[in-house]
Design an enzyme around this catalytic site. Structure first.
Site, PDB file in Angstrom:
ATOM      1  N   GLU A 151       4.106   5.232  45.513  1.00  6.27           N
ATOM      2  CA  GLU A 151       3.825   5.882  44.194  1.00  6.27           C
ATOM      3  C   GLU A 151       4.705   5.424  43.062  1.00  6.27           C
ATOM      4  OE1 GLU A 151       0.911   9.952  44.917  1.00  6.27           O
ATOM      5  OE2 GLU A 151       2.976   9.891  44.780  1.00  6.27           O
ATOM      6  N   GLU A 308      -4.524   8.315  49.833  1.00  8.84           N
ATOM      7  CA  GLU A 308      -4.036   9.715  49.908  1.00  8.84           C
ATOM      8  C   GLU A 308      -5.118  10.556  49.198  1.00  8.84           C
ATOM      9  OE1 GLU A 308      -0.490  10.887  48.430  1.00  8.84           O
ATOM     10  OE2 GLU A 308       0.700   9.652  49.327  1.00  8.84           O
TER      11      GLU A 308
END
Length: 668
Positions: A151, A308
């Site tokens: 991320e 995710e």
């Protein structure tokens, strides 16, 4: 398919953090993974400090045992490079890795992502670490894909420290060559901002009033490039040592700091993290759909991976409700329906300590005798039945333009009104989503002639080259719908003079003299050619027709009677223009006109909250039908027939789905 090691298989699993648990727990983890149908786990995402306790010591022994245990049990590894969170020894020894905000205040160690993307020490040490990691595991049979960092820029998305300032100047020198060209591009004659020495140029820091907009825009481009270079440093090492192993990093949805269009070109496949808020109600599945479509579109020739999601609740919103029974399954299947070849979660086992200990996991704190783990196991069994879907694609005939440069520019300060670029884009996407019309997202530089309809919402910044591309698309037979606040400035955020929308003027058959913006309490009224009316808010263009015909006009204000919605025949195609923000009824009328002109139709017509998509490729075609509603439904399949993969029963005529039910039909 994402990896040749996974023919005709959907990835299924999640982040696995064995270093958080005693080694005695690991065999039980693996036994339960097999029970749940897990075939892939992401390992090492935040393991840097565990592996490298100081600059010259590396301890891979525990990770060796994890790899071997997983491989012995038929579970493959997505190995992260661990570089998202530098170990504490690094900032103590090299304090200049720490970033600073626009006020010159440094960030500190203690969370994650506490590094400047321009830090030469961070980049050097990350490269050393990744090379060690790749040399050790690059040929391990369990490894099927690399996951770089995690991320990027999620928490720390720009840096203004001394090293970043030097790198920004170097980036500007490469782009402009001379200060004269920089001054011209930045419009630096305004407010006495002319630069005469390179060391006078700063990052856009805290200042008494608005910073130079082109300086801000260039800094956003620079920052995205700096993070990308961090990724590429690791990518080059991995490609050198393990050339056959695909490489990704996990994106976030509509994430402003990084130009994912550029990033995706450096990835073997796109992956992303989807966390819709349960409080959105049916907006949650719309949130997922638009995110999946954006990520799928960034690598149109490959399936993506949902890297995710939460099995139940997250921990980072002010209020974190759980997902009701059946919702996690349906949201996971939605990802596959919209082009994913992988369904993953954060994380495998819920942490008992740390900042995310209340983030749900595949195994909750209460263990396996729980609703969550039972649903996880059910989903794992169902995904095994969808192996034939792997490698197929979604192939839309409608596209929506989306450009990070336009997003950054339109939301800079000193505009006549706030344009929420993403919200407006998502509103248009949702219209198509609710009608089961598949949509790609495209950059305006892309080849467009494969689409029947292209919608360009608020494409504020548009280069001459890209405007020519869009114009050629219409001339060649395409249908375009552009909206207000499009084609106003060039790549330097300079207004293109002579009447908006500048380089799209010919294709649209009109020019705009000015615009009138309205507060929330004010509205105008649109009157369509057939006499129907609707409300219009926020923005009204004052339009002069140059060949276009008016489909609707404004009813009030000094521009009453002037065109608000137009259509222009151009070449072999047509270009529509929407010069205001209509209510839902008005938007539907405009989009229906564009869809009819482009001869676009839905996969199937269904009741509200029933989602239908098609994946196809290699002579195979799969119909996904997902009922997000609270009641059972019966869907007319028209001429579609085939075997429903979950039940093994032939589907023809109609398809019955329970509330939160799903079906996947292998079409004959």
């Amino acid at each position: 398919m994402i990896s040749s090691k996974f023919p005709s298989t959907i990835f299924y699993g999640g982040d696995y953090n064995p270093e958080q648990w005693p080694e005695s727990v690991w065999p039980e983890d693996v036994r339960l993974m097999k029970e749940a149908g897990v075939n892939l786990v992401s390992v090492g995402i935040f393991s840097w400090a565990r592996i490298q306790p100081d600059e010259h010591t590396f301890d891979f022994g525990w990770l060796d045992r994890v790899f071997d245990l997983l491989w012995a049990n038929g579970i493959s590894v997505c190995l992260a490079t661990c570089t998202a969170s530098p170990p504490a020894w690094m900032w103590r020894k090299y304090p200049n890795i720490l970033p600073e905000d626009a006020s010159g205040i440094p960030y500190n160690q203690g969370a994650r992502q506490h590094y400047s993307p321009s830090s030469s020490n961070y980049r050097r040490l990350a490269a050393v670490f990744v090379r060690k990691l790749a040399e050790r595991y690059g040929k391990h049979p369990a490894l099927v894909t690399w996951h770089i960092n995690n991320e990027y820029a999620c928490h720390m998305n720009e840096c203004h420290n001394a090293e970043s300032t030097l790198e920004f100047r170097a980036w500007l020198k490469r782009k402009y060559g001379t200060l004269e060209k920089l001054n011209e591009a930045w419009g630096a004659a305004f407010w006495s901002q002319l630069y005469h020495q390179w060391d006078e140029v700063l990052t856009p820091r805290r200042a008494p009033y608005h910073c130079n907009p082109t300086q801000q825009l260039d800094f956003k481009r620079f920052t995205s490039d700096e993070f990308l270079e961090c990724y590429l440093i690791e990518h080059r090492i991995l490609r050198e040592i393990s050339p056959a192993i695909p490489i990704t990093t996990n994106f976030i949805g509509f994430f402003k700091p990084l130009d994912y269009h550029r990033w995706a070109q450096e990835m073997d496949y796109v992956s992303w993290d989807n966390y819709p808020d349960p409080l959105l109600g049916h907006g949650a599945e719309a949130y997922g759909a638009v995110g999946h479509d954006l990520k799928r579109s960034q690598k149109k020739t490959m399936p993506f991976v949902l890297m995710e999601q939460a099995p139940a609740a997250v921990n980072w919103r002010p209020l974190n409700p759980t997902k009701n029974p059946g919702v996690m399954r349906l949201q996971s299947l939605q990802a596959v329906a919209r082009g994913a070849d992988g369904v993953m979660f954060f994380q495998w086992r819920a942490s008992k300590a740390g900042a995310e200990k209340y983030h749900s996991a595949m195994i909750p704190h209460a263990g396996v005798e729980t609703r969550t783990f039972k649903e996880i196991s059910q989903l794992g069994a169902e995904l095994k039945k969808l192996g034939a879907v792997a490698g197929t694609l979604v192939k839309p005939t409608v596209a929506i333009t989306f450009d990070w440069d336009a997003w950054w520019a339109v939301e800079l300060e000193s505009k006549v009104a706030r344009i929420d670029y993403v919200a407006w884009t998502q509103e248009i996407h949702r219209w198509f989503y609710e009608r089961n019309i598949a949509v790609d997202f495209v950059h305006p530089e892309e080849k467009l002639d494969g689409y029947s309809l292209v919608v360009a919402p608020a494409l504020y910044l548009l280069t001459k080259k890209n405007a020519d591309n869009v114009t050629a698309y219409v001339r060649g037979g395409g249908t375009l719908l552009a909206t207000y606040c499009s084609a106003i400035v060039d790549e330097n955020e300079h207004v293109v003079l002579g009447g908006y929308p500048a380089w799209l003027r010919e294709a649209l058959g009109l020019w705009i003299e000015e615009w009138a913006v309205m507060p929330e309490t004010q509205k105008n009224v649109l009157k369509f050619a057939g006499g129907e009316t609707c409300d219009a808010k926020h923005w009204c263009d004052v339009i002069h027709l140059e060949g276009a015909k008016a489909l609707a006009t404004f009813e009030s204000d000094f521009f009453a009677g002037r065109a608000a919605v137009t259509e222009n025949a151009f070449g072999k195609g047509a270009a529509f223009y929407l010069g205001t923000k209509p209510d839902a009824v008005g938007l539907t009328r405009v989009l229906e006109a564009a869809v009819a002109r482009a001869k676009v139709s839905p996969v199937l017509k269904t009741p509200a909250n029933v989602e239908v998509t098609v994946r196809e490729g290699g002579g195979k075609r799969f119909l996904f039908v997902l009922n997000h509603g609270e009641a059972a439904v019966e869907i007319a399949l028209g001429g579609i027939a085939g075997v429903e993969l979950f039940s093994g029963i032939r589907a023809t005529g109609t398809l019955k789905l329970a509330a939160l039910g799903a079906a996947v039909v292998s079409v004959e």
